[in-house]
Design an enzyme around this catalytic site. Sequence first.
Site, mmCIF file in Angstrom:
data_model
loop_
_atom_site.group_PDB
_atom_site.id
_atom_site.type_symbol
_atom_site.label_atom_id
_atom_site.label_comp_id
_atom_site.label_asym_id
_atom_site.label_seq_id
_atom_site.Cartn_x
_atom_site.Cartn_y
_atom_site.Cartn_z
ATOM 1 N N ASP A 1 38.039 54.913 39.720
ATOM 2 C CA ASP A 1 38.534 53.897 38.785
ATOM 3 C C ASP A 1 37.555 53.675 37.628
ATOM 4 O O ASP A 1 36.335 53.736 37.817
ATOM 5 C CB ASP A 1 38.676 52.589 39.584
ATOM 6 N N GLU B 1 39.775 58.272 36.354
ATOM 7 C CA GLU B 1 40.590 57.503 35.422
ATOM 8 C C GLU B 1 39.818 57.325 34.134
ATOM 9 O O GLU B 1 38.808 56.631 34.097
ATOM 10 C CB GLU B 1 40.982 56.141 35.989
HETATM 11 C C1 QV4 Z 1 39.959 37.843 31.726
HETATM 12 C C2 QV4 Z 1 40.006 38.143 30.242
HETATM 13 C C3 QV4 Z 1 38.733 38.837 29.808
HETATM 14 C C4 QV4 Z 1 37.574 37.944 30.130
HETATM 15 C C5 QV4 Z 1 37.554 37.640 31.615
HETATM 16 C C6 QV4 Z 1 36.445 36.667 31.853
HETATM 17 O O1 QV4 Z 1 41.104 39.024 29.998
HETATM 18 O O2 QV4 Z 1 38.762 39.087 28.404
HETATM 19 O O3 QV4 Z 1 36.356 38.580 29.767
HETATM 20 O O4 QV4 Z 1 38.805 37.097 32.060
HETATM 21 O O5 QV4 Z 1 36.459 36.283 33.172
HETATM 22 C C7 QV4 Z 1 42.049 40.654 35.658
HETATM 23 C C8 QV4 Z 1 42.835 39.857 34.629
HETATM 24 C C9 QV4 Z 1 42.038 39.766 33.325
HETATM 25 C C10 QV4 Z 1 40.694 39.104 33.625
HETATM 26 C C11 QV4 Z 1 39.984 39.991 34.679
HETATM 27 C C12 QV4 Z 1 38.648 39.390 35.067
HETATM 28 O O6 QV4 Z 1 44.057 40.515 34.370
HETATM 29 O O7 QV4 Z 1 42.741 38.953 32.395
HETATM 30 O O8 QV4 Z 1 39.911 39.106 32.416
HETATM 31 O O9 QV4 Z 1 40.780 40.074 35.862
HETATM 32 O O10 QV4 Z 1 38.865 38.104 35.533
HETATM 33 C C13 QV4 Z 1 43.136 45.646 36.868
HETATM 34 C C14 QV4 Z 1 44.086 44.895 35.931
HETATM 35 C C15 QV4 Z 1 43.329 43.908 35.074
HETATM 36 C C16 QV4 Z 1 42.536 42.981 35.986
HETATM 37 C C17 QV4 Z 1 41.530 43.861 36.742
HETATM 38 C C18 QV4 Z 1 40.584 43.054 37.618
HETATM 39 O O11 QV4 Z 1 44.732 45.837 35.083
HETATM 40 O O12 QV4 Z 1 44.267 43.128 34.344
HETATM 41 O O13 QV4 Z 1 41.845 42.015 35.184
HETATM 42 O O14 QV4 Z 1 42.275 44.750 37.579
HETATM 43 O O15 QV4 Z 1 41.310 42.279 38.519
HETATM 44 C C19 QV4 Z 1 40.733 49.692 30.401
HETATM 45 C C20 QV4 Z 1 39.835 50.519 31.324
HETATM 46 C C21 QV4 Z 1 40.604 51.106 32.471
HETATM 47 C C22 QV4 Z 1 41.384 50.017 33.207
HETATM 48 C C23 QV4 Z 1 42.327 49.362 32.181
HETATM 49 C C24 QV4 Z 1 43.163 48.270 32.832
HETATM 50 O O16 QV4 Z 1 39.251 51.582 30.590
HETATM 51 O O17 QV4 Z 1 39.706 51.727 33.398
HETATM 52 O O18 QV4 Z 1 41.558 48.783 31.143
HETATM 53 N N1 QV4 Z 1 42.135 50.570 34.352
HETATM 54 C C25 QV4 Z 1 41.497 50.441 35.676
HETATM 55 C C26 QV4 Z 1 42.556 50.157 36.738
HETATM 56 C C27 QV4 Z 1 43.114 48.751 36.544
HETATM 57 C C28 QV4 Z 1 42.008 47.735 36.815
HETATM 58 C C29 QV4 Z 1 40.687 48.177 36.328
HETATM 59 C C30 QV4 Z 1 40.465 49.398 35.779
HETATM 60 C C31 QV4 Z 1 39.533 47.301 36.651
HETATM 61 O O19 QV4 Z 1 43.582 51.098 36.627
HETATM 62 O O20 QV4 Z 1 44.185 48.500 37.425
HETATM 63 O O21 QV4 Z 1 42.343 46.518 36.101
HETATM 64 O O22 QV4 Z 1 39.107 47.728 37.921
HETATM 65 O O23 QV4 Z 1 41.560 50.536 29.660
#
Ligand code: QV4
Length: 467
Positions: free
Chosen positions: A167, A203
């Site tokens: 990831d 990823e």
């Molecule tokens: C929020 C704000 C941030 C802020 C933060 C502060 O958005 O700006 O800084 O609070 O606390 C969840 C919430 C998100 C929140 C975050 C932290 O949706 O709003 O930030 O938690 O509290 C998954 C979901 C995300 C989720 C995350 C952690 O998609 O929404 O965030 O899990 O729970 C980039 C990367 C790529 C990534 C993609 C989504 O390059 O690698 O974004 N894809 C992978 C996974 C994805 C996962 C993550 C990475 C993180 O496929 O499923 O994100 O592990 O493009």
Amino acid sequence: MKAKNLDELWEISPPNEHILLNEPWRPWWQRYQPISYKLCSRSGNEDELRDMITRCNNVGVNIYVDAVINHMCRAGSGEGTHSSCGSWFTASKREFPSVPFSSGDFNDNICTTRSGNIESYCDARQVRNCRLEGLLDLDLDKDYVRGKQADYMNKLIDMGVAGFRVDACKHMWPDNLAAIYDRLQNLNIKWFRNGSRPFIYQEVIDLGGEAITSRDYYRLGRVTEFRYGAKLGKVFRKWKGEKLFYTKNWGEGWDFMPDDKAIVFVDNHDNQRGHGAGGASIITFWDSRLYKMAVGYMLAHPYGVTRVMSSFRWNRNIVNGKDQNDWMGPPSHSDGSTKPVPINPDQTCGDGWVCEHRWRQIKNMVIFRNVVNGQPHSNWWDNQSNQVAFGRGNRGFIVFNNDDWDLDVMLNSGMPSGTYCDVISGQKEGNKCTGKQVEVGDNGKAHFKISNRDEDPFVAIHANSKL
Ligand code: QV4
Ligand code: CA
């Protein structure tokens, strides 16, 4: 899989201990906020995981684990035991005693942005050293940290896992990933040939325009090609003048990464709900007729290693193009644990599980892909619009009608003469076809008639669907 033998593969959600969130209640993405590498999650505990891996390996279904090793939970996650194994943690002090990790194991003093978060994707250093979405960023420059992740992945390999989806690779330095992969042991010889290496796919979302590109990771393993699903969605939706016959040079001809590096998919767990990359063109199970065609096209085409999605339904609520319920998790019991998947008599799944991988059209195209493995793309035909056909040597042939009028044409299939069952409208059962059948003449020619009102406006035949 194009690699090794033709076992099926199954990617599972992160099986390690994750945070338990109440606001929103138990979102699917809580699994991407690790608390430790202990093997208990909303999907079950270590014994249940071990049992599943064993049962799957014993029937030739290999398990790949979604490894979340770039970060732990969100910075502001407070403290306590709201975690899937009940481990204590204190996010503000970067204390994760069940690993253990503590403040020196994070990038706080290495990240140079004011907020501590990634503020620009044009600066490779901050993309790797700062927090993604506020998630506590681990310092993978430290051998101690890499050792904990390698131990976690080696324990899974010992349990019989065949490889990993890694990831958020864009957010880790390639050399640090290489150092971790180098510490991974060979696969368990109980199920795999001696010396087999874990299959790694990374990823990296690279739609261009950023400091970091997929190419940075080619030397480490395969890489997700997100442009594939975005483009295939535009083509099948016929957006912006896209036409199916333009895909005659599909694959590297469309500026995708080299074939031997690519992991391709129509949708994934992020972009089927508007997260990650791909945008509105991404086709999902919600658009089932288009989806079956797009997945069928992907599975018939030789480019890349293919990944089929398996989803759960949630009550989408799209307001101004954004799904207000994009956070909703899988069918769960009141305690937040995930419900089992009931299999209906018709082999589909019940109780909110979509199991698109079990849909006849998709399951049969996975079989098609295995039957034609190694055969070249051949016998292309098109009508200069959205009706196309192509074969895979003399082992398979597929015809699509994505125009608003009937397809009625004699084509050179490249197949040996005989009667073949169409594996889309039905399949071969015993010595008869449950759906359409196709007569291939001595010269390999066959007549195809596909109405655009058909339930599924495409036809596919292969060597094993011959009567
Ligand atoms: C929020 C704000 C941030 C802020 C933060 C502060 O958005 O700006 O800084 O609070 O606390 C969840 C919430 C998100 C929140 C975050 C932290 O949706 O709003 O930030 O938690 O509290 C998954 C979901 C995300 C989720 C995350 C952690 O998609 O929404 O965030 O899990 O729970 C980039 C990367 C790529 C990534 C993609 C989504 O390059 O690698 O974004 N894809 C992978 C996974 C994805 C996962 C993550 C990475 C993180 O496929 O499923 O994100 O592990 O493009
Ligand atoms: Ca990082």
